[in-house]
Structures are given as C-alpha cells and as structure tokens.
Design a protein around this motif. Structure first.
Motif, PDB file in Angstrom:
ATOM      1  N   VAL A   1       0.696  11.698   7.148  1.00  0.00           N
ATOM      2  CA  VAL A   1       1.694  12.894   8.235  1.00  0.00           C
ATOM      3  C   VAL A   1       2.748  12.502   8.019  1.00  0.00           C
ATOM      4  O   VAL A   1       3.385  11.580   7.338  1.00  0.00           O
TER       5      VAL A   1
ATOM      6  N   GLU B   1       1.897   5.943  13.591  1.00  0.00           N
ATOM      7  CA  GLU B   1       2.181   6.012  12.023  1.00  0.00           C
ATOM      8  C   GLU B   1       2.501   4.403  12.041  1.00  0.00           C
ATOM      9  O   GLU B   1       2.326   3.077  12.609  1.00  0.00           O
TER      10      GLU B   1
ATOM     11  N   ARG C   1      -4.647   9.104   7.988  1.00  0.00           N
ATOM     12  CA  ARG C   1      -4.867   9.986   7.722  1.00  0.00           C
ATOM     13  C   ARG C   1      -2.710  10.315   6.983  1.00  0.00           C
ATOM     14  O   ARG C   1      -2.740   9.777   7.575  1.00  0.00           O
TER      15      ARG C   1
ATOM     16  N   GLY D   1      -3.155   8.199  15.895  1.00  0.00           N
ATOM     17  CA  GLY D   1      -2.173   8.996  15.671  1.00  0.00           C
ATOM     18  C   GLY D   1      -0.994   8.336  15.815  1.00  0.00           C
ATOM     19  O   GLY D   1       0.404   8.942  15.583  1.00  0.00           O
TER      20      GLY D   1
ATOM     21  N   ALA E   1      -1.162   7.831   9.518  1.00  0.00           N
ATOM     22  CA  ALA E   1      -1.179   7.871  11.039  1.00  0.00           C
ATOM     23  C   ALA E   1      -2.280   6.939  11.442  1.00  0.00           C
ATOM     24  O   ALA E   1      -3.574   7.296  10.392  1.00  0.00           O
TER      25      ALA E   1
END
Length: 127
Positions: free
Chosen positions: A96, A116, A94, A114, A110
């Motif tokens: 970020v 990166e 997704r 989560g 990410a």
C-alpha cells in the motif's frame, strides 16, 4: 514504578482471519480465547500478563476512520527482506502507498482488514 506492554489489542471485524494471518506472519500460537469472539496470539509459551506481549483481537463493527495512529513493524528473522516480502504476500498482505518516496528501506503493507504495517530491512535474531 514502570509499566510494560503486556497486550496489544486490535479491534477488528474478523478476529479469526486476523489471528490466523498474524499467527502465520509472526510464528505465533494461540494461548486462549475469550468471551464474545476474542482471540489472543503470542510467541510459543506466551500468555496474558507474561514477559512477552501478545496480540488480542476483539470483534468490532465500528468502521475505521482515517489513518492509523499506531502500526506494527516486523523484521525478517530467517531470510532477507525480499524473501520476507514474498512470504508476507502469500497469506494475504498487500503493498500500500501512504506517501512513500520510493527510497525507503522498508515496505508498507496492509493486512486482511487494510491495517498498515511495515516490513523493515534489517534481519534480526528470532526469539
């Protein structure tokens, strides 16, 4: 005497999920599993200590604190950046924000936990 990177170790809460995600992103296979839920992935034919680095996912319940001090950059090999972005979003990456200005030539994404990583613009040759 010089050194070279042989493994990049990632502490994570879900090794299965991350190994599956990165295997799809990078086109990797699984050379092996270790005790305690450790999963390794790498390019086809790669293994521990081989000529190409592999990723090793190790279960950890330690919470992540703060910004990552190391991240992975990936480059498309078989499509342009826009199509590469769509391909990365499909398995769960997704977008970020980490302070980008909007003029960068890369996308910051990410993964499932989560962490990166960046999708670069330049298309490179596959291995």
């Amino acid at each position: 005497m010089a050194c070279r990177i042989s493994e990049l170790v990632v502490d994570c809460t879900g090794p299965e999920r991350l190994a599956a995600f990165w295997s799809e992103v990078l086109g990797c296979t699984e050379p092996g599993r270790g005790d305690g839920g450790i999963i390794a992935i790498g390019p086809p034919g790669a293994d521990f200590g081989g000529p190409q680095p592999i990723l090793v996912f190790i279960p950890s319940s330690d919470p992540r604190t703060g910004k990552l001090r190391l991240h992975i950059d990936v480059s498309p090999t078989d499509r342009d950046q826009d199509a590469g972005l769509e391909r990365l979003l499909a398995p769960g990456a997704r977008p970020v924000g980490v302070g980008q200005t909007g003029t960068e030539s890369w996308h910051v994404l990410a993964g499932p936990e989560g962490n990166e990583f960046c999708l670069l613009h330049t298309r490179i040759q596959p291995l």
